[in-house]
Design a protein around this motif. Structure first.
Motif, mmCIF file in Angstrom:
data_model
loop_
_atom_site.group_PDB
_atom_site.id
_atom_site.type_symbol
_atom_site.label_atom_id
_atom_site.label_comp_id
_atom_site.label_asym_id
_atom_site.label_seq_id
_atom_site.Cartn_x
_atom_site.Cartn_y
_atom_site.Cartn_z
ATOM 1 N N GLU A 92 5.189 2.316 -0.293
ATOM 2 C CA GLU A 92 4.784 1.031 0.273
ATOM 3 C C GLU A 92 5.866 0.449 1.163
ATOM 4 O OE1 GLU A 92 4.726 -2.380 -2.416
ATOM 5 O OE2 GLU A 92 5.314 -1.029 -4.031
ATOM 6 N N SER A 95 -5.335 5.061 -0.298
ATOM 7 C CA SER A 95 -4.400 3.951 -0.441
ATOM 8 C C SER A 95 -4.464 3.421 -1.873
ATOM 9 C CB SER A 95 -4.755 2.840 0.548
ATOM 10 O OG SER A 95 -4.023 1.670 0.270
ATOM 11 N N HIS A 108 0.830 -1.201 0.000
ATOM 12 C CA HIS A 108 0.000 0.000 0.000
ATOM 13 C C HIS A 108 0.865 1.251 0.000
ATOM 14 C CE1 HIS A 108 -4.036 -1.729 0.965
ATOM 15 N NE2 HIS A 108 -3.294 -2.736 1.400
#
Length: 128
Positions: A52, A97, A31
């Motif tokens: 991420e 996200s 994410h």
């Protein structure tokens, strides 16, 4: 995946707030997460994002040096520490996200709004 943003409120100019974005995923792996804001009568703009891996961050020019983004993998939470707040920071703040790969150009994450998941927003009001 759901995102829950919180931490907004009313603060005087020069004050601080910390926003939180809790991600209801198995983990934060994969994410890229960022914060956006929308002031009354204005378009939504990107504020900050974290890769991420958690190793890279990016900030808009308007908040650079005042805001800090961080994350706690164990708590699956991303934070936005906002210091030296100004009245022009008044807005509804959203976290988003995305599971796509933004590692080659993290700054682009703040330039688009078609991200996979969005939180509901938390309101920040800075009085002068």
């Amino acid at each position: 995946v759901q995102l829950q943003a919180s931490g907004g409120g009313l603060v005087q100019s020069g004050g601080s707030l910390r926003l939180s974005c809790v991600v209801s995923a198995f983990s934060l792996d994969g994410h890229t997460i960022g914060w956006f804001r929308q002031a009354p009568g204005k378009e939504r703009e990107g504020v900050s994002c974290i890769s991420e891996s958690g190793d890279s961050t990016h900030y808009s020019d308007s908040v650079k040096g005042r805001f800090t983004i961080s994350r706690d993998k164990a708590k699956k939470t991303v934070y936005l520490q906002m210091n030296s707040l100004k009245p022009e920071d008044t807005a509804v703040y959203y976290c988003a996200s995305d599971l796509r790969d933004w590692s080659f150009r993290l700054s682009d994450f703040l330039s688009v709004d078609d991200h996979d998941y969005w939180g509901q927003g938390t309101e920040v009001t800075v009085s002068s």
